[in-house]
Design a protein around this motif. Structure first.
Motif, PDB file in Angstrom:
ATOM      1  N   UNK A  86       0.836  -1.201   0.000  1.00 26.19           N
ATOM      2  CA  UNK A  86       0.000   0.000   0.000  1.00 26.19           C
ATOM      3  C   UNK A  86       0.873   1.256   0.000  1.00 26.19           C
ATOM      4  N   UNK A  87       1.894   1.260   0.834  1.00 30.07           N
ATOM      5  CA  UNK A  87       2.784   2.418   0.930  1.00 30.07           C
ATOM      6  C   UNK A  87       3.544   2.642  -0.368  1.00 30.07           C
ATOM      7  N   UNK A  88       3.938   1.545  -1.003  1.00 32.10           N
ATOM      8  CA  UNK A  88       4.677   1.642  -2.259  1.00 32.10           C
ATOM      9  C   UNK A  88       3.853   2.340  -3.334  1.00 32.10           C
ATOM     10  N   UNK A  89       2.547   2.156  -3.279  1.00 31.08           N
ATOM     11  CA  UNK A  89       1.663   2.739  -4.293  1.00 31.08           C
ATOM     12  C   UNK A  89       1.133   4.116  -3.915  1.00 31.08           C
ATOM     13  N   UNK A  90       1.241   4.499  -2.641  1.00 29.73           N
ATOM     14  CA  UNK A  90       0.606   5.734  -2.169  1.00 29.73           C
ATOM     15  C   UNK A  90       1.388   6.985  -2.562  1.00 29.73           C
ATOM     16  N   UNK A  91       0.720   7.996  -3.132  1.00 29.59           N
ATOM     17  CA  UNK A  91       1.403   9.247  -3.490  1.00 29.59           C
ATOM     18  C   UNK A  91       1.959   9.992  -2.280  1.00 29.59           C
ATOM     19  N   UNK A  92       1.405   9.744  -1.094  1.00 29.54           N
ATOM     20  CA  UNK A  92       1.845  10.418   0.131  1.00 29.54           C
ATOM     21  C   UNK A  92       2.623   9.496   1.072  1.00 29.54           C
ATOM     22  N   UNK A  93       2.995   8.304   0.578  1.00 26.09           N
ATOM     23  CA  UNK A  93       3.752   7.344   1.397  1.00 26.09           C
ATOM     24  C   UNK A  93       3.025   6.956   2.678  1.00 26.09           C
ATOM     25  N   UNK A  94       1.704   6.961   2.638  1.00 30.15           N
ATOM     26  CA  UNK A  94       0.930   6.520   3.799  1.00 30.15           C
ATOM     27  C   UNK A  94       0.974   4.993   3.904  1.00 30.15           C
ATOM     28  N   UNK A  95       1.020   4.503   5.117  1.00 28.16           N
ATOM     29  CA  UNK A  95       1.058   3.063   5.352  1.00 28.16           C
ATOM     30  C   UNK A  95      -0.226   2.607   6.024  1.00 28.16           C
ATOM     31  N   UNK A  96      -1.039   1.882   5.279  1.00 26.39           N
ATOM     32  CA  UNK A  96      -2.229   1.276   5.879  1.00 26.39           C
ATOM     33  C   UNK A  96      -1.792   0.223   6.893  1.00 26.39           C
ATOM     34  N   UNK A  97      -0.654  -0.383   6.641  1.00 30.57           N
ATOM     35  CA  UNK A  97      -0.119  -1.375   7.580  1.00 30.57           C
ATOM     36  C   UNK A  97       0.082  -0.780   8.961  1.00 30.57           C
ATOM     37  N   UNK A  98       0.591   0.448   9.029  1.00 28.23           N
ATOM     38  CA  UNK A  98       0.800   1.098  10.320  1.00 28.23           C
ATOM     39  C   UNK A  98      -0.542   1.404  10.997  1.00 28.23           C
ATOM     40  N   UNK A  99      -1.517   1.822  10.210  1.00 24.49           N
ATOM     41  CA  UNK A  99      -2.864   2.046  10.747  1.00 24.49           C
ATOM     42  C   UNK A  99      -3.412   0.739  11.317  1.00 24.49           C
ATOM     43  N   UNK A 100      -3.238  -0.342  10.545  1.00 28.51           N
ATOM     44  CA  UNK A 100      -3.728  -1.656  10.972  1.00 28.51           C
ATOM     45  C   UNK A 100      -3.047  -2.094  12.262  1.00 28.51           C
ATOM     46  N   UNK A 101      -1.726  -1.922  12.350  1.00 32.37           N
ATOM     47  CA  UNK A 101      -1.008  -2.298  13.567  1.00 32.37           C
ATOM     48  C   UNK A 101      -1.545  -1.546  14.780  1.00 32.37           C
ATOM     49  N   UNK A 102      -1.808  -0.251  14.604  1.00 38.42           N
ATOM     50  CA  UNK A 102      -2.343   0.552  15.698  1.00 38.42           C
ATOM     51  C   UNK A 102      -3.722   0.053  16.116  1.00 38.42           C
ATOM     52  N   UNK A 103      -4.568  -0.233  15.129  1.00 44.44           N
ATOM     53  CA  UNK A 103      -5.911  -0.726  15.436  1.00 44.44           C
ATOM     54  C   UNK A 103      -5.860  -2.089  16.118  1.00 44.44           C
ATOM     55  N   UNK A 104      -4.960  -2.938  15.668  1.00 41.79           N
ATOM     56  CA  UNK A 104      -4.848  -4.266  16.289  1.00 41.79           C
ATOM     57  C   UNK A 104      -4.428  -4.153  17.755  1.00 41.79           C
ATOM     58  N   UNK A 105      -3.448  -3.282  18.033  1.00 42.63           N
ATOM     59  CA  UNK A 105      -3.029  -3.094  19.423  1.00 42.63           C
ATOM     60  C   UNK A 105      -4.220  -2.604  20.253  1.00 42.63           C
ATOM     61  N   UNK A 106      -4.952  -1.648  19.698  1.00 45.35           N
ATOM     62  CA  UNK A 106      -6.084  -1.049  20.411  1.00 45.35           C
ATOM     63  C   UNK A 106      -7.170  -2.096  20.675  1.00 45.35           C
ATOM     64  N   UNK A 107      -7.516  -2.876  19.653  1.00 43.49           N
ATOM     65  CA  UNK A 107      -8.570  -3.876  19.789  1.00 43.49           C
ATOM     66  C   UNK A 107      -8.166  -4.965  20.777  1.00 43.49           C
ATOM     67  N   UNK A 108      -6.949  -5.460  20.652  1.00 44.36           N
ATOM     68  CA  UNK A 108      -6.495  -6.543  21.533  1.00 44.36           C
ATOM     69  C   UNK A 108      -6.384  -6.088  22.992  1.00 44.36           C
TER      70      UNK A 108
END
Length: 365
Positions: free
Chosen positions: A74-96
């Motif tokens: 996702x980051x490789x394709x993003x024009x702003x170098x945003x990482x959905x992976x980082x968002x996902x990691x944050x959400x996983x920590x929060x949910x768990x």
């Protein structure tokens, strides 16, 4: 149904991982490059949109955040170098941490038919965390067995455990150390180091899980004691370099450990491919024609390639092997297709892993 919009989730994500979700303008490039997007209710771009609107419950109570393999395509394709992976990691920590571990699986997925896969997957990840916390490895076996792979070596190296005079400390990793099908990895690496005259050592049974499975299971907090234990043991050895064969172990040691400790480790962290390339270049390792010659290709592991920038060293070694013709796959280097093995997807949804892996195998073939 009334929907209340909030900026609290975007603030949490920015504080935890530095990603500014408001930079996303829904071009959907992240979704187009995601290997598991067909199995997601919310595509990567939609996850960003939900985070922008602060719709935490929609993200937290859906399987989409657990079907991410963490490949960073996702980051490789993003024009702003945003990482959905980082968002996902944050959400996983929060949910768990805030829901599952604090209140149980019903706080994540109420008992309904459509949530069965989510309940089963999250419970499996919770059990994985318990297993690692108890045994300090992913297999759930006695951690004293971490050197079982060395029993079949033709010649067991001197100073295999705790040698403070070694050039390298080899962090073997749970999969290579605890699963017989993977013993060939440390056995081969140890043999090559021996042929090159490299003095190396390991932590032996003192080695504990690097923490990567816990990071991707939303349990980084629970990995903290093991992370600090591993660093303390290597520092006590006083060796100048630590080497891993596992790309995920490398990612943890090189990127995550310094972040968690808030300070340099005090020694260099390298991957096995970098060590091999050095040995070949300086003439300490002579490569001869193998028994099987022909066309070979190379798969860029996401944690090693796209997320760590190590592309050239493994290719340099392969190109120096006499009798090999090296070719690239259709997608390689920073655009390499994920193998499906990341993000704890094997634990959450093993069937989906096979689908992703089949695509990569087809490219190799």
């Amino acid at each position: 149904m009334a929907i209340t919009l909030s900026t609290e989730l975007s603030k949490l994500i920015r504080e935890e991982c530095g990603e500014n979700v408001y930079l996303c303008y829904q071009c959907e490039r992240c979704s187009s490059g995601c290997p598991t997007v067909p199995a997601m209710r919310y595509r990567p771009a939609q996850m960003m949109r939900l985070a922008q609107f602060g719709l935490e419950d929609m993200l937290a109570s859906d399987a989409s955040i657990w079907r991410c393999v963490g490949c960073d395509n996702c980051t490789q394709h993003c024009p702003h170098d945003l990482s959905v992976r980082r968002l996902v990691e944050t959400m996983r920590q929060h949910v768990m941490q805030e829901r599952y571990l604090a209140k149980g699986v019903d706080a994540v997925a109420p008992l309904t038919g459509e949530n069965e896969a989510l309940r089963t997957g999250v419970q499996a990840l919770g059990m994985l965390g318990e297993r690692i916390g108890t045994y300090h490895n992913v297999s759930g076996e006695d951690n004293a067995a971490r050197l079982a792979w060395s029993d079949n070596l033709e010649k067991k190296p001197e100073g295999l455990v705790g040698d403070s005079e070694a050039e390298l400390a080899y962090f073997v990793g749970c999969v290579s150390a605890m699963f017989p099908m993977s013993y060939a990895i440390p056995q081969s690496f140890a043999t090559v180091l021996g042929r090159a005259g490299v003095r190396f050592t390991t932590l032996g049974s003192d080695e504990e899980c690097c923490g990567f499975p816990l990071l991707m299971a939303g349990q980084l907090k629970q990995a903290d004691p093991m992370i600090r234990h591993n660093v303390e043991r290597v520092r006590a050895l006083g060796v100048p370099r630590l080497v891993t064969t596992c790309p995920s172990c490398y990612h943890m040691w090189h990127h995550t450990y310094p972040e968690i400790l808030g300070e340099p480790l005090g020694f260099e962290v390298v991957h096995a491919t970098q060590v091999l390339a050095e040995l070949v270049t300086v003439g300490r390792l002579e490569l001869v024609e193998p028994k099987r010659t022909g066309v070979v290709t190379y798969h860029d592991p996401c944690d090693l390639g796209r997320k760590s920038g190590i592309f050239d060293e493994p290719r340099e070694v392969l190109r120096r092997v006499p009798g090999y013709t090296f070719v690239e796959m259709q997608q390689s280097r920073e655009h390499a297709l994920c193998c499906g093995g990341g993000g704890n997807l094997e634990t959450f949804d093993a069937g989906l892993v096979q689908e992703v892996a089949a695509q990569r195998i087809a490219q190799a073939a």
